[in-house]
Design an enzyme around this catalytic site. Structure first.
Site: not given
Length: 743
Positions: A226-228
């Site tokens: 995932s993106d953060w």
């Protein structure tokens, strides 16, 4: 030790799919499972070791800041991407980093996107070719990549929740191809899913995106992280095909995942699949860490590649400068260079080289400098401008360094205009009014307008952001040590409203509608016949090139090859980018852009030297995404293959006819009268087999023009007294796939 998901407890598996802090995956040392270390970023490492944060606010280890993607895209040269990626891979190994978070290959849908400096281009082919070269080179160093941000992440405004509302054909033709090319051709270790929703479904929970398309169609075998902070429902994300949540959540997530398995919300088989993918990342644990890096050599490399990325927009002959030219240098960016973007990719550089630093290498004269403006607005703008004007009046050439600061553009927010700061515009015009010749050097992450002062200056060099050696690279180009060869990877419009996306950017109330569909960047301007100030693909040189003997040979039902002779007709070595576009608008009833880049190659030639360039055009060069077929389709018909100096300047064209895929569309009573009459199977026999004077009458061109779009059921209903329904049924049966023999 060869460990699989079946060897692990539910609790261990639940921990493996959740990160530990900002930069580590979970490790189980007693089983030989080591933490995998990830780090920003695409143009230089932002390594923080244990602890740290993911917003780019705190200090990180010193690393080389190479030209960001906005510059790499302007090189139009896969070897530039490879050289940068190789060096970043080496620095990653030296720091013990296993996976670099990059490259960013999102399409520049709008020039206002605050993160455009991290993206390569407005064109999916150019982005895909350069992105694949980057991934291949860095992974050859034993360091994995995380290609980002998948998908339709084209703005910063409301990025954590906005729904990118976009039709499938547009996704397939504009926003997916760069990812697809990289996945199929370079086999990246990971992909990073984006924050946004796609048609209402978060990318992190989008099974169609992460499983059906990415894995089922493209064959991706790596892990999706995932993106953060992009995960909102861990069970839904794992079920959809997300494998790793980042960053870690201080231990909150693993119990939730284990509980979801126990209560049946998450199938343990889905968890096991993700665990196997995370275990697969162990292959990217660097075998040779802590190698020695020659930081001076990497700085020299940063300077070399940066010079290949700068784009000479305008030149009346003032450039290149000679060592004896009396110049006045104006603009704070000449002393305090802007060479990278703000946010998570911000690099703590090994050194920084300004234009003023580099000047003594190239001129023996004392060079006068005036800042002209300040970067924080605290100075006396009028006094700064007056001093610059006085300096310029006593010079042969005034060089003005203008552009945008990090406070004007960064990750986290979008711009609201493409204008330069007003003080800089006034400065350029005032200096140009007194200097014999004026050169403007631009430093900016997203394109800026040049309209208010364009005609007042002799030359414009668009540097975009060129990395830590930007000052030396710009000096090399201005003084002719390097012949400029960059080409625009995005359009510089005359006005922001010339971009159709502007009507729907950045959206409202949690939705952004991609209403322009395929008309992104140059595709819009060429289709709508709107001249750009500087078109996609534009870039000047200190030499000249002749393009001749252009031919296109058909090599199959859906392929061809374009061949052109390129000759350097000027006085010095230089590089030219051969650009091949395809216009398919005359073919079929599918709406298509008037011009699309389908092949390119950058060639370097000495003075007087020639070469013949052959560029294959495969089926994707002519195909469109057919929503009825759910596949790429090449229609039978004519295609104009165009040789361009840029997207507006077509110097040669050849039309070819392809037989295509021979797809025969099934007719129904909802098909129109036009579709029945033009159908390759039914059309030729329809008027003979439906014995009706009324039908023959309405099929006349002057009548058909008004009623050709009527569904056939309306025509059949009007003929029910004279034509049996079985007649229509029999004709429709001939068009079914199991009945028809394609021509």
């Amino acid at each position: 030790m060869n460990i699989s998901a079946s060897d692990l407890s539910l609790e261990q598996k639940s921990h493996l799919v959740s990160g530990v802090g900002p930069w580590y995956t979970f490790g189980i040392p007693e089983l030989g499972i080591d933490p995998v270390i990830v780090s920003d970023g695409p143009h230089g490492l932002r390594y923080q070791g244990e602890g740290g944060e993911n917003f780019g606010l705190t200090e990180s280890a010193k690393s080389t800041c190479f030209p960001p993607a906005v510059a790499i895209g302007s090189s139009w040269d896969p070897s530039v991407a490879e050289r940068v990626a190789t060096a970043i891979g080496q620095e990653a190994r030296a720091l013990g980093v296993n996976i670099v978070l990059g490259p960013g290959v999102n399409i520049k849908r709008s020039p206002l996107c605050g993160r455009n400096f991290e993206y390569l281009s407005e064109d999916p082919l150019l982005s895909g070719v350069l992105g694949a070269a980057y991934v291949g080179a860095i992974q050859a160093e034993g360091v994995g990549c995380s290609v980002k941000h998948f998908a339709a992440n084209n703005q910063e405004h409301d990025r954590m929740r906005v729904s990118s509302d976009v039709d499938e054909r547009t996704l397939r033709e504009i926003y997916f191809p760069a990812f697809e090319r990289i996945v199929k051709g370079a086999r990246p270790a990971t992909l990073m899913c984006s924050y946004n929703r796609i048609n209402g479904v978060f990318a992190s929970e989008n099974r169609w995106l992460l499983t059906e398309v990415l894995r089922g169609e493209w064959g991706f075998g790596g892990a999706v992280m995932s993106d953060w902070g992009a995960v909102h429902d861990n069970a839904a994300a794992l079920s959809a095909g997300l494998d790793l949540e980042m960053p870690g959540t201080d231990g909150r997530t693993p119990p939730l995942i284990a509980d979801a398995v126990r209560n049946g919300t998450l199938d343990e088989a889905d968890l096991d699949v993700s665990v196997e993918r995370i275990l697969g990342l162990q292959a990217w644990r660097a075998e040779a860490t802590h190698v020695e890096i020659d930081v001076d050599a990497h700085h020299r490399l940063a300077r070399e590649v940066a010079a290949e990325c700068a784009v000479l927009l305008k030149n009346d002959g003032t450039l290149p400068l000679s060592a004896t030219t009396k110049v006045a240098v104006i603009g704070e960016f000449a002393r305090t260079p802007r060479f990278q973007g703000g946010g998570s990719s911000h690099v703590a550089v090994t050194r920084s080289e300004s234009f003023l630093d580099a000047l003594p290498e190239l001129t023996d004269l004392d060079v006068a400098f005036a800042p002209g403006f300040d970067l924080d607005g605290s100075g006396d703008a009028s006094a700064l401008q007056d001093a610059a004007v006085e300096l310029a009046s006593d010079a042969e050439v005034a060089i003005i360094f203008a552009g945008l600061g990090e406070s004007d553009e960064s990750e986290g927010f979008d711009r609201t205009s493409i204008e330069l700061p007003g003080a800089q515009v006034e400065l350029i015009r005032a200096v140009a009014a007194v200097a014999p010749r004026t050169v403007v050097v631009l430093s900016n992450g997203g394109v800026v307008s040049v309209e208010e002062w364009h005609d007042d200056v002799a030359a414009i060099l668009e540097g975009f952001l060129l990395g830590q050696a930007s000052g030396g690279a710009i000096a090399d180009v201005l003084f002719g040590v390097v012949n400029p060869s960059g080409r625009l990877a995005e359009t510089i419009p005359r006005s922001l409203v010339d971009h159709p996306s502007t009507q729907n950017f950045p959206g409202e109330r949690g939705h952004v509608v991609y209403g322009e569909r395929l008309l992104v960047g140059y595709r819009a301007l060429t289709t709508l016949e709107t001249p750009a100030r500087y078109p996609f693909g534009h870039g000047l040189s200190y030499t000249t090139f002749e393009l001749s003997d252009f031919t296109v040979e058909i090599t199959g039902a859906d392929s061809a090859v374009a061949v052109v002779k390129v000759t350097n007709t000027g006085p010095r070595e230089g590089a030219h980018v051969v650009q091949i576009y395809v216009d398919a608008t005359s073919n079929g009833d599918i709406q298509r852009p008037a011009r699309e880049l389908r092949a390119f190659e950058k060639v370097t030639l000495g003075a007087g030297e020639s070469t013949v360039v052959s560029l294959p055009l495969d089926r994707r060069a002519f195909a469109f995404w057919d929503i009825d077929e759910s596949d790429w389709v090449v229609e039978a018909g004519s295609y104009a293959v165009q040789l361009g100096r840029d997207s507006e300047t077509i110097v040669a064209e050849q039309t070819i006819s392809l037989t295509g895929d021979g797809i025969v569309r099934e007719l129904t009573l909802w098909s129109t009268l036009d579709e029945w009459l033009t159908h390759p199977v039914v059309g030729p026999v329809m008027l003979d087999e439906i014995d009706s004077d009324r039908l023959r009458y309405v099929a006349q061109p002057h009548i058909l023009r008004g009623i050709g779009t009527l569904p056939m059921r309306k025509i059949a209903d009007s003929l029910r007294d004279t034509v049996a329904p079985e007649t229509f049924d029999a004709l429709m049966a001939r068009t079914r796939r199991d009945e028809v023999i394609a021509p």
